[in-house]
Scaffold this motif. Structure first.
Motif: not given
Lengths: 423, 340
Positions: B67-68, B121
């Motif tokens: 996801e990240k 991130p």
């Protein structure tokens, strides 16, 4: 901000300009004779007839439009993104030693942030009697010093390890600038917090999202490191860490933490990303050097060079360049026109100063023949700038950082120059 | 007043030296509060000091990573385009082009934890919970075959992990190894018998152009391209495609003066035979497909971009693939605006 260029490799325009001028210059030796009167002299020009700008036209001045090519440039393919990237000082077009802030190279890991003086805080914590917070105004109340220092990215010339790659002094050697800093010695702030002498290291970090941080031995921190807030007389630019950056004389630029927000006194080094996975130098056998902080003596001819061809044909020629050492003052610079067979000692514009750029000149006569131009710096420790072959013999080709080899420009009879390697 | 006089005397006494010499404290600044120190003092050292409470396992990490992190670092931490590869490369450090990753190069696990925690991130730093950081780091270790898939990372297991290149560093030895030999009066005359040019930057052709050069060469547009251009794609889709193309840009160029980089230039890709760009060295796998007659059209390109490694097993393209059909459609629209 810098400009990105893509497309064809040589500056064909500059090349053509150079050829035409060279041909014109070749006609006469000695003082030239004009055949017709110069209208720039015989006719009244607009600037001699009307007005220029008033004093309120430009409250803060930029270079005149004719100098619009003297700008930072980046190399798009080097990094994945311009936010965590680098650009290059146009050293081929500058003279003297002080780099104007507006065209001094930038390297950031998470973009150039905007942090106001009002929002600025500096923390000193760790092994100290009293962890302290300083505001920007607090910093201006400590005794200040002024020093001129170069700041060179450890990766300067890093693209040239495996061979001649980028065609221009800006791109091969432009990850450097040289400014006069005003700031407070770090020692003063450490003493203010009462540092524990058992603390052998400090860890310094910036306020941006990358949290770029480096460990510095206490010995250096107490020696000449500066917490700086002015450069060349004015506030730092945001891309150089406004309002406060660290200045670590002679050591690689990555340690010059921008937007400095925290200084921690510690027993040992943090071994952060920037001092393990990056800024370590891998040798041919796969073993890597770490803590390679000092920038060794280095020099480069800035003109003539690929972006600064000879445009005047044979006759008097000024060969000039920059030399520097992170281990002291430059003592001597030699220049070779034949790829290192013979050398002449250049003239230093001023005696070298510790950890600052030194300008050198070789005032010479060009016979119009090709040259393989090189420069070779020597510093006060007696160290002599090595050739690329010598460097590779010790380090192989995978070091990335700390490439301080002798650079060669191949200048052809038309005045055009190219980045080459020689035997 | 007396203080003023005293400092004047001091200044006079030290006027000969450039720097002020004052050992006493100035009483500036204020004491830092514990909450303030806790908020900023986040660094983690090699011995694990500085690690907070929390834990995360490989499987959780795989989800969080997808996801990240995967947009830049790839689903398997293999890196997308020019973005950093986090896995692989063990045993390559002495090669011509070493692959430096967490597994092959980073000497301390603390560095990974600390960096992910404070700086990732990219563009959304310091947004991860401690458990997420533990999980991501556990997954990166797993991607490097350094832990099993049931591994859970926490303060307790942190020092159990052995980093393969922990012993791969030496402290700077330039003074002994280099300065000793590169010192002294250098040669001034007859330093070499001959000088040959052994390499030229222009041969490599990687220097950015300065300005104006693109205007100098104007080639006439072939007629059939003018015809193709009449089926103008939806401008909004093209704009969306330009954004998606950022994922491709570090390897592929498109547009005026586009050149082969890590991947081939993409001008006129739609309708072109696969493996047909001059001067690009394609993978054997792609050339086999090309020999079988593969050409790039809406369908083949979509299938390739969805799962490059599935469509052409052995392709050099390290891109993990575009998950969304609309992104693929947008890319196609964007690329269709660039003729050969």
């Amino acid at each position: 901000m810098s400009k990105t260029f893509t497309g064809k490799p040589t500056s064909r325009r500059a090349f053509l300009r150079g050829t035409a001028a060279a041909a014109a210059g070749a006609i006469t030796a000695g003082a030239a004779k004009a055949e017709t009167p110069d209208p720039l002299i015989t006719e009244v020009q607009p600037w001699a007839n009307g007005f220029g700008d008033g004093v309120d036209a430009t409250p803060y001045g930029l270079p005149i439009e004719y100098e619009s090519d003297v700008i930072r440039r980046n190399v798009e393919w080097l990094t994945a993104d311009t936010i965590s990237s680098i650009n290059f000082t146009p050293i081929h077009a500058l003279d003297g030693t002080i780099t104007p802030q507006g065209c001094a190279f930038e390297r950031h890991h998470s973009g150039a942030i905007e942090l106001s003086k009002q929002d600025y805080r500096l923390m000193i914590n760790g092994m100290v009697d009293t962890p302290l917070i300083f505001t920007y105004a607090d910093l201006e109340r400590f005794p200040r010093e002024n020093h001129v220092y170069f700041c060179e990215c450890a990766a300067n010339t890093g693209m040239e390890w495996a061979g001649a790659q980028l065609n221009g002094a800006q791109f091969t050697h432009g990850m450097i600038h040289n400014m006069e800093y005003t700031g407070v010695p770090l020692r003063t702030l450490l003493e203010e917090a009462g540092y524990d002498t058992a603390g052998k290291w400090i860890y310094v970090e910036g306020a941006d999202a990358s949290s770029n941080g480096r460990s510095i031995p206490m010995e250096k921190a107490l020696d000449d490191v500066l917490v700086a807030f002015k450069a060349n007389g004015e506030a730092l630019r945001k891309e150089h860490g406004y309002p406060v950056r660290l200045v670590v004389p002679g050591w690689e630029g990555n340690m010059w933490i921008k937007w400095l927000r925290r200084i921690e006194v510690m027993e040992g080094p943090v071994e952060s990303r920037e001092e393990t996975s990056k800024y370590t130098d891998t040798l041919a056998d796969g073993i890597s050097r770490k803590w390679t902080w000092a920038m060794d003596a280095k020099s480069v001819v800035t003109s003539p060079s690929p972006q600064s061809p000879i445009t005047h044909g044979k006759g008097p020629l000024v060969i000039t360049g920059l030399a520097w050492s992170g281990r002291g003052a430059i003592k001597r610079v030699d220049v070779s026109k034949d790829g290192g067979k013979t050398w002449e000692t250049a003239r230093l514009a001023k005696p070298g100063e510790k950890m600052a750029l030194t300008r050198f000149y070789l005032d010479t006569e060009w016979d119009g023949e090709e040259m393989l131009l090189q420069s070779r710096a020597m510093d006060e420790t007696g160290y002599v700038q090595p050739t690329k072959t010598q460097l590779r013999e010790v380090r192989g080709e995978n070091s990335i950082y700390h490439n301080n080899c002798i650079q060669t420009w191949w200048v052809r009879p038309n005045g055009e120059a190219e980045n080459v390697e020689v035997s | 007043m007396s203080k003023f006089l005293k400092s004047t005397t001091l200044i006079t006494a030290f006027a000969l030296t450039a720097s002020p010499v004052l050992a006493e404290k100035f009483g500036l600044g204020r004491a830092a509060l514990p909450e303030e120190i806790a908020a900023w003092n986040l660094d983690v050292s090699p011995d694990g000091s500085g690690l907070p409470e929390g834990s995360g396992d490989v499987l959780t990490g795989e989800e969080v990573f997808a996801e990240k992190c995967a947009a830049c670092h790839g689903d398997f931490a293999e890196g997308v385009g020019n973005w950093p590869k986090l896995a692989g490369g063990q045993g390559t450090l002495a090669d011509k082009d070493p692959l430096k990753t967490v597994g092959s190069y980073w000497p301390y696990l603390s560095t990974t934890w600390d960096y992910v925690n404070r700086s990732m991130p990219f563009g959304n730093a310091q947004s991860l919970t401690n458990d997420e950081v533990y999980a991501i780091v556990a997954y990166i270790l797993y991607s490097n075959d350094l832990v099993d898939e049931d591994f859970e990372l926490s303060r307790d297991t942190f020092l159990d992990v052995e980093m393969p290149n922990a012993e791969g560093f030496i402290v700077d030895d330039r003074i002994e190894a280099e300065h000793a030999i590169w010192t002294g009066e250098p040669c001034m005359e007859n330093c070499k018998d001959s000088v040959e040019i052994t390499m030229r930057a222009l041969v490599l052709d990687v220097t950015p152009e300065e300005e104006g050069a693109e205007a100098e060469v104007v080639e006439p547009e072939p007629v059939e391209e003018a015809a193709a251009a009449t089926e103008a794609p939806d401008p909004e889709l093209v704009a969306a495609g330009e954004k998606v193309f950022k994922k491709c840009k570090s390897c592929h160029q498109v547009g005026d003066g586009a050149k082969n980089r890590v991947g081939p230039q993409l001008n006129g890709i739609l309708g072109r035979a696969a493996g047909a760009v001059d001067g690009f060295k394609y993978s054997n796998a792609l050339m086999e497909k090309a020999d079988e007659g593969l050409s790039w059209n809406s369908e083949t390109l979509a299938e390739f971009l969805a799962k490059p490694k599935k469509y052409i097993k052995g392709t050099k393209m390290s891109f993990a693939g575009l998950r969304k059909d609309e992104d693929i459609a947008a890319i196609e629209a964007y690329l269709s605006t660039f003729a050969e």
